[in-house]
Design an enzyme around this catalytic site. Structure first.
Site, PDB file in Angstrom:
ATOM      1  N   HIS A  15       3.601  10.978   0.134  1.00 26.38           N
ATOM      2  CA  HIS A  15       4.558  10.352   1.041  1.00 26.38           C
ATOM      3  C   HIS A  15       5.992  10.371   0.516  1.00 26.38           C
ATOM      4  O   HIS A  15       6.912  10.791   1.213  1.00 26.38           O
ATOM      5  CB  HIS A  15       4.136   8.909   1.339  1.00 26.38           C
ATOM      6  CG  HIS A  15       2.737   8.791   1.831  1.00 26.38           C
ATOM      7  ND1 HIS A  15       2.349   9.241   3.074  1.00 26.38           N
ATOM      8  CD2 HIS A  15       1.618   8.272   1.248  1.00 26.38           C
ATOM      9  CE1 HIS A  15       1.060   9.003   3.243  1.00 26.38           C
ATOM     10  NE2 HIS A  15       0.590   8.435   2.153  1.00 26.38           N
ATOM     11  N   HIS A  26       0.844  -1.193   0.000  1.00 28.50           N
ATOM     12  CA  HIS A  26       0.000   0.000   0.000  1.00 28.50           C
ATOM     13  C   HIS A  26       0.883   1.248   0.000  1.00 28.50           C
ATOM     14  O   HIS A  26       0.594   2.202  -0.704  1.00 28.50           O
ATOM     15  CB  HIS A  26      -0.948   0.039   1.196  1.00 28.50           C
ATOM     16  CG  HIS A  26      -1.871   1.204   1.131  1.00 28.50           C
ATOM     17  ND1 HIS A  26      -3.128   1.107   0.581  1.00 28.50           N
ATOM     18  CD2 HIS A  26      -1.717   2.491   1.492  1.00 28.50           C
ATOM     19  CE1 HIS A  26      -3.707   2.308   0.619  1.00 28.50           C
ATOM     20  NE2 HIS A  26      -2.864   3.164   1.176  1.00 28.50           N
ATOM     21  N   GLU A  81       0.662   8.235  -3.851  1.00 32.57           N
ATOM     22  CA  GLU A  81       1.625   7.729  -2.866  1.00 32.57           C
ATOM     23  C   GLU A  81       2.944   8.505  -2.926  1.00 32.57           C
ATOM     24  O   GLU A  81       3.533   8.830  -1.899  1.00 32.57           O
ATOM     25  CB  GLU A  81       1.879   6.235  -3.066  1.00 32.57           C
ATOM     26  CG  GLU A  81       0.715   5.361  -2.647  1.00 32.57           C
ATOM     27  CD  GLU A  81       0.364   5.510  -1.176  1.00 32.57           C
ATOM     28  OE1 GLU A  81       1.258   5.356  -0.312  1.00 32.57           O
ATOM     29  OE2 GLU A  81      -0.804   5.791  -0.873  1.00 32.57           O
TER      30      GLU A  81
END
Length: 141
Positions: free
Chosen positions: A118, A65, A114
């Site tokens: 992040h 994930h 993502e």
């Protein structure tokens, strides 16, 4: 004993594995990618059927994930400025499609999210300076 080990291992995977990165948040609100912006990484995996996947496209194993820079106090950095360039990870796409799929939309959109949320906050680390570095390093985990 074997069952207890498997349950423990699955619990660690479901909760996310944390790794101490030895960095700290810089509260200047500059929005710049700063290697001193977090304490550790959270590496998360997902089980396809519990994350929106159904049918024959679902893998029967945990997939990635994300890899998230995080802080002990919960003030996790996000959206540190870098923009996603899908061309930078073309050579990883075959592996990414299998190991890091989206179950709720297009893979490129998920990977962009993502990275921008992040990965952009870990870009001063030598192994995570580019999109390729961020995704390739995470795949190795």
């Amino acid at each position: 004993m074997k069952t207890a080990f498997v349950v423990c291992a699955l619990a660690l995977v479901c909760m996310g594995v944390t790794v101490n990165a030895g960095y700290h948040w810089d509260d200047d609100d500059s929005g710049k990618c700063d290697a001193s912006s977090f304490d550790f990484f959270v590496f998360t995996r997902q089980w396809p059927s519990t994350n929106g996947c159904s049918g024959s496209l679902c893998q029967n194993y945990f997939t990635i994930h994300g890899m998230w820079p995080s802080n002990k106090d919960g003030s996790d950095p996000s959206y540190c400025g870098a923009k996603f360039n899908s061309d930078a990870i073309k050579s990883l796409e075959t592996v990414m499609d299998k190991e890091w799929p989206s179950y709720q939309g297009e893979n490129d959109s998920f990977w962009s999210h993502e990275f921008e949320k992040h990965g952009s906050c870990a870009c001063n680390l030598p192994t995570m300076q580019t999109e390729f570095d961020f995704f390739n390093t995470t795949l190795v985990w």
